[in-house]
Write a protein that holds these residues in place. Sequence first.
Motif, PDB file in Angstrom:
ATOM      1  N   ASN A   1      -4.507   9.375  -1.924  1.00 59.11           N
ATOM      2  CA  ASN A   1      -4.364   8.767  -3.190  1.00 59.11           C
ATOM      3  C   ASN A   1      -3.535   7.472  -2.875  1.00 59.11           C
ATOM      4  O   ASN A   1      -2.404   7.223  -3.238  1.00 59.11           O
ATOM      5  CB  ASN A   1      -3.390   9.587  -4.016  1.00 59.11           C
TER       6      ASN A   1
ATOM      7  N   ILE B   1       0.922  -1.285   0.242  1.00 59.87           N
ATOM      8  CA  ILE B   1      -0.115   0.017   0.103  1.00 59.87           C
ATOM      9  C   ILE B   1       0.888   1.317   0.188  1.00 59.87           C
ATOM     10  O   ILE B   1       1.872   1.290   0.829  1.00 59.87           O
ATOM     11  CB  ILE B   1      -1.034  -0.181   1.043  1.00 59.87           C
ATOM     12  N   SER B   2       0.790   2.131  -1.011  1.00 56.29           N
ATOM     13  CA  SER B   2       1.752   3.058  -1.099  1.00 56.29           C
ATOM     14  C   SER B   2       0.703   4.377  -1.591  1.00 56.29           C
ATOM     15  O   SER B   2      -0.416   4.285  -2.085  1.00 56.29           O
ATOM     16  CB  SER B   2       2.790   2.962  -2.273  1.00 56.29           C
ATOM     17  N   GLY B   3       1.339   5.569  -1.365  1.00 54.75           N
ATOM     18  CA  GLY B   3       0.693   6.954  -1.727  1.00 54.75           C
ATOM     19  C   GLY B   3       0.446   7.820  -0.782  1.00 54.75           C
ATOM     20  O   GLY B   3       1.464   8.054   0.325  1.00 54.75           O
TER      21      GLY B   3
ATOM     22  N   HIS C   1      -2.593   3.359  -3.258  1.00 48.92           N
ATOM     23  CA  HIS C   1      -2.630   2.316  -4.201  1.00 48.92           C
ATOM     24  C   HIS C   1      -2.233   1.098  -3.668  1.00 48.92           C
ATOM     25  O   HIS C   1      -1.209   1.140  -2.771  1.00 48.92           O
ATOM     26  CB  HIS C   1      -1.731   2.704  -5.444  1.00 48.92           C
ATOM     27  N   ASP C   2      -2.825   0.112  -4.140  1.00 53.33           N
ATOM     28  CA  ASP C   2      -2.392  -1.420  -3.527  1.00 53.33           C
ATOM     29  C   ASP C   2      -1.955  -2.011  -4.930  1.00 53.33           C
ATOM     30  O   ASP C   2      -2.471  -1.941  -5.952  1.00 53.33           O
ATOM     31  CB  ASP C   2      -3.476  -2.160  -3.180  1.00 53.33           C
ATOM     32  N   SER C   3      -0.791  -2.802  -4.683  1.00 55.24           N
ATOM     33  CA  SER C   3      -0.173  -3.360  -5.474  1.00 55.24           C
ATOM     34  C   SER C   3       0.589  -4.528  -5.491  1.00 55.24           C
ATOM     35  O   SER C   3       1.084  -4.685  -3.851  1.00 55.24           O
ATOM     36  CB  SER C   3       0.847  -2.505  -6.668  1.00 55.24           C
TER      37      SER C   3
END
Length: 118
Positions: free
Chosen positions: A62, A56-58, A64-66
């Motif tokens: 805002n 989980i970043s940002g 984002h999961d990646s």
Amino acid sequence: MKEFMAFIYTEGDHMAKMSPEQQQDHVERVGGFIQGLMQSGKMKGAQPLELSGITISGTKDNLHDSPFNESKEVIGGYYHMVGDSLEEVADIIRKDPRFEDGPWRIEIRQIRVVQGIN
């Protein structure tokens, strides 16, 4: 005593490449190493980790999961250690029998204590 986290890096599922006998031998040797450290008070915990997960970043508005795995190497487990110094813990980790079964990488970092977090 200071506390340290040792992150165990691996490339894929190393156990899949071993015969059932080799797997059992590996588990017994590494398990014995861990049990000895737990009994001596040098280890507070150790567990393997699943090889998949998310990042989980940002920022707050805002996120984002990646997939977290951008390379072949992933953190496959951890040791929560105690010792007087990084060098003492490194000396202990160098004796880990997993190094007998092929290339491994273990990163050791001291836990920074910040008042008010726990």
